[in-house]
Scaffold this motif. Structure first.
Motif, mmCIF file in Angstrom:
data_model
loop_
_atom_site.group_PDB
_atom_site.id
_atom_site.type_symbol
_atom_site.label_atom_id
_atom_site.label_comp_id
_atom_site.label_asym_id
_atom_site.label_seq_id
_atom_site.Cartn_x
_atom_site.Cartn_y
_atom_site.Cartn_z
ATOM 1 N N GLU A 119 0.733 -1.317 -0.183
ATOM 2 C CA GLU A 119 -0.030 0.007 -0.010
ATOM 3 C C GLU A 119 0.638 1.276 0.192
ATOM 4 N N GLU A 120 1.763 1.264 0.793
ATOM 5 C CA GLU A 120 2.904 2.450 0.849
ATOM 6 C C GLU A 120 3.528 2.704 -0.386
ATOM 7 N N ARG A 125 4.520 5.393 -5.651
ATOM 8 C CA ARG A 125 4.297 5.589 -7.286
ATOM 9 C C ARG A 125 3.458 6.441 -7.650
ATOM 10 N N LYS A 126 2.400 6.433 -7.012
ATOM 11 C CA LYS A 126 1.286 7.671 -7.444
ATOM 12 C C LYS A 126 1.962 9.181 -7.392
ATOM 13 N N ALA A 127 2.462 9.303 -6.426
ATOM 14 C CA ALA A 127 3.316 10.671 -6.318
ATOM 15 C C ALA A 127 4.279 10.842 -7.386
ATOM 16 N N ARG A 128 4.809 9.778 -7.826
ATOM 17 C CA ARG A 128 5.811 10.261 -8.781
ATOM 18 C C ARG A 128 5.075 10.069 -10.387
ATOM 19 N N LEU A 190 4.238 14.237 -1.525
ATOM 20 C CA LEU A 190 4.083 13.086 -0.588
ATOM 21 C C LEU A 190 4.792 13.426 0.591
ATOM 22 N N ALA A 191 4.190 13.562 1.760
ATOM 23 C CA ALA A 191 4.807 13.731 3.123
ATOM 24 C C ALA A 191 4.048 12.596 4.083
ATOM 25 N N HIS A 192 4.896 11.622 4.326
ATOM 26 C CA HIS A 192 4.139 10.551 5.065
ATOM 27 C C HIS A 192 5.188 10.285 6.568
ATOM 28 N N PRO A 193 4.551 10.200 7.591
ATOM 29 C CA PRO A 193 5.428 10.215 8.746
ATOM 30 C C PRO A 193 6.028 8.983 9.240
ATOM 31 N N ASN A 194 5.631 7.992 8.800
ATOM 32 C CA ASN A 194 6.116 6.660 8.940
ATOM 33 C C ASN A 194 5.909 5.396 8.269
ATOM 34 N N MET A 195 6.618 5.226 7.171
ATOM 35 C CA MET A 195 6.308 4.052 6.331
ATOM 36 C C MET A 195 7.111 2.942 6.776
ATOM 37 N N PHE A 196 6.693 1.677 6.507
ATOM 38 C CA PHE A 196 7.381 0.411 7.206
ATOM 39 C C PHE A 196 8.713 0.344 6.707
ATOM 40 N N PHE A 255 9.661 10.192 -13.334
ATOM 41 C CA PHE A 255 8.651 9.408 -13.188
ATOM 42 C C PHE A 255 9.069 8.050 -12.653
ATOM 43 N N GLN A 256 8.953 6.940 -13.150
ATOM 44 C CA GLN A 256 9.214 5.682 -12.328
ATOM 45 C C GLN A 256 10.814 5.348 -12.572
ATOM 46 N N THR A 257 11.431 5.900 -13.418
ATOM 47 C CA THR A 257 12.859 5.607 -13.622
ATOM 48 C C THR A 257 13.652 6.452 -12.588
#
Length: 274
Positions: A119-120, A125-128, A190-196, A255-257
Motif C-alpha cells: 500500500e505504501e 508510485r502515485k506521487a511520482r 508526498l509527506a508520510h510520517p512513518n512508512m514501514f 517518473f518511475q525511472t
C-alpha cells in the motif's frame, strides 16, 4: 538556460541550411539524466516511447540502473523531418555484497507486513506520476545534507543467495535531527510520517516528472502541496523505517525511472571542505 552542473555536453545538428539542432546535456550513463532541447513543436521518442516535450522544445531523458547500452533517440520536426541517433549508454559496475547465514526472518518480510508495504509503495508510485511543466530543475541541484557517504546508487545485497532490491539512492550519514534542505525548488507531492520500510518519507517534485525522495526522516517540516524553494529546510534526518543508524537516503526519479543523485551535484568531499 541549462545548468552548469551537468557534466557532458553534446550538440548534434543537421546542416545549417536545415536550421535546427538537438542539444543534450547530462550523463549518458546508467543512472544518468539528460536535459535536451530541440525545435518547438517537435516530437521526441526514446526507443519508440514518446517523451514529454515543452512548447519551446525542452525535454528530459533518464536511464535506469540497468539501461541497455544502445538506445535510439528519434526527433520528428514539425515539417516531418526525422533525425535518428543511437545513444551509447555507459555500462556501470555496481557494488555487490553477498551475505549468508542470516535468519530468514531478516531476509523476507513477515506476511503480516506485506500488505502495508504494498500500500505504501503504491502511494510513492502515485506521487511520482506528477506531470507538471514547471522547470525548477533548471536551476541545478545542491546536496540536501552534509555527511559521510555510506551507501551508493546501484549497490545490492545478496542474502542467503537471494538477490534483494538494489539501492537506488545515496545515503548521507549525519546525526539525527540534522536539517535536510531542498536540493532544488519544487512542490511536495508526498509527506508520510512513518512508512514501514522508509520511515518518514517526503517527495518533492521538480517538474517534468523529475522528483527527489527523502527517506528515514525523523520529522517532516512541510506539507503536501507546499511550494518549496531551493535550500529551504524541509525535514530532519532520523532513524525511522528499516535502518541501522541515522542517515538520509536521497533518491532521484524521472517518473518511475530511478536515477543516481550524485550525477546532479559536486562530489560530497568538495562541499564538506566548505
Amino acid at each position: 538556460m541549462f545548468s552548469h552542473l551537468l557534466r557532458i555536453f553534446l550538440i548534434w545538428g543537421l546542416s545549417l541550411q536545415l536550421g535546427w539542432a538537438v542539444e543534450l546535456k547530462g550523463s549518458l550513463t546508467q543512472g544518468g539524466l539528460i536535459i535536451g532541447h530541440t525545435e518547438s513543436n517537435a516530437q521526441v521518442f526514446l526507443d519508440n516511447q514518446p517523451i514529454q516535450i515543452s512548447e519551446n522544445g525542452l525535454f528530459l531523458l533518464g536511464f535506469g540502473r540497468d539501461a541497455k547500452q544502445d538506445i535510439v533517440l528519434k526527433i520528428i520536426l514539425p515539417d516531418g523531418t526525422k533525425e535518428i541517433k543511437k545513444l551509447n549508454i555507459i555500462q556501470r559496475e555496481y557494488k555487490i555484497q553477498r551475505i549468508n547465514g542470516i535468519s530468514e526472518s531478516k531476509v523476507t518480510p513477515n506476511n503480516n507486513h506485506l500488505s502495508r508495504i504494498q500500500e505504501e509503495a503504491a502511494l510513492v508510485r502515485k506521487a511520482r506520476t506528477t506531470n507538471d511543466h514547471r522547470t525548477d530543475f533548471l536551476t541545478g541541484f545542491i546536496w540536501p545534507a552534509k555527511g559521510s557517504i555510506t551507501g551508493v546508487y546501484g549497490s545490492q545485497r545478496i542474502l542467503n543467495g537471494k538477490p534483494k532490491t538494489p539501492h537506488y539512492g545515496v545515503d548521507i550519514a549525519a546525526p539525527a535531527g540534522t536539517l535536510v534542505k531542498a536540493p532544488a525548488a519544487g512542490i511536495v507531492t508526498l509527506a508520510h510520517p512513518n512508512m514501514f520500510l522508509s520511515g518518514g518519507t517526503l517527495i518533492l517534485d521538480h517538474g517534468y516528472g523529475l522528483s527527489s525522495a527523502f527517506l528515514h526522516l525523523q520529522q517532516i517540516l512541510v506539507k503536501k502541496g507546499n511550494r518549496i524553494e531551493q535550500g529551504a529546510p524541509i525535514a530532519k534526518i532520523g532513524t525511522t523505517g528499516r535502518v541501522t543508524g541515522a542517515h538520509l537516503d536521497w533518491r532521484i526519479n524521472l517518473f518511475q525511472t530511478r536515477l543516481d543523485p550524485q550525477f546532479l551535484v559536486p562530489p560530497m568531499g568538495e562541499i564538506n571542505k566548505k
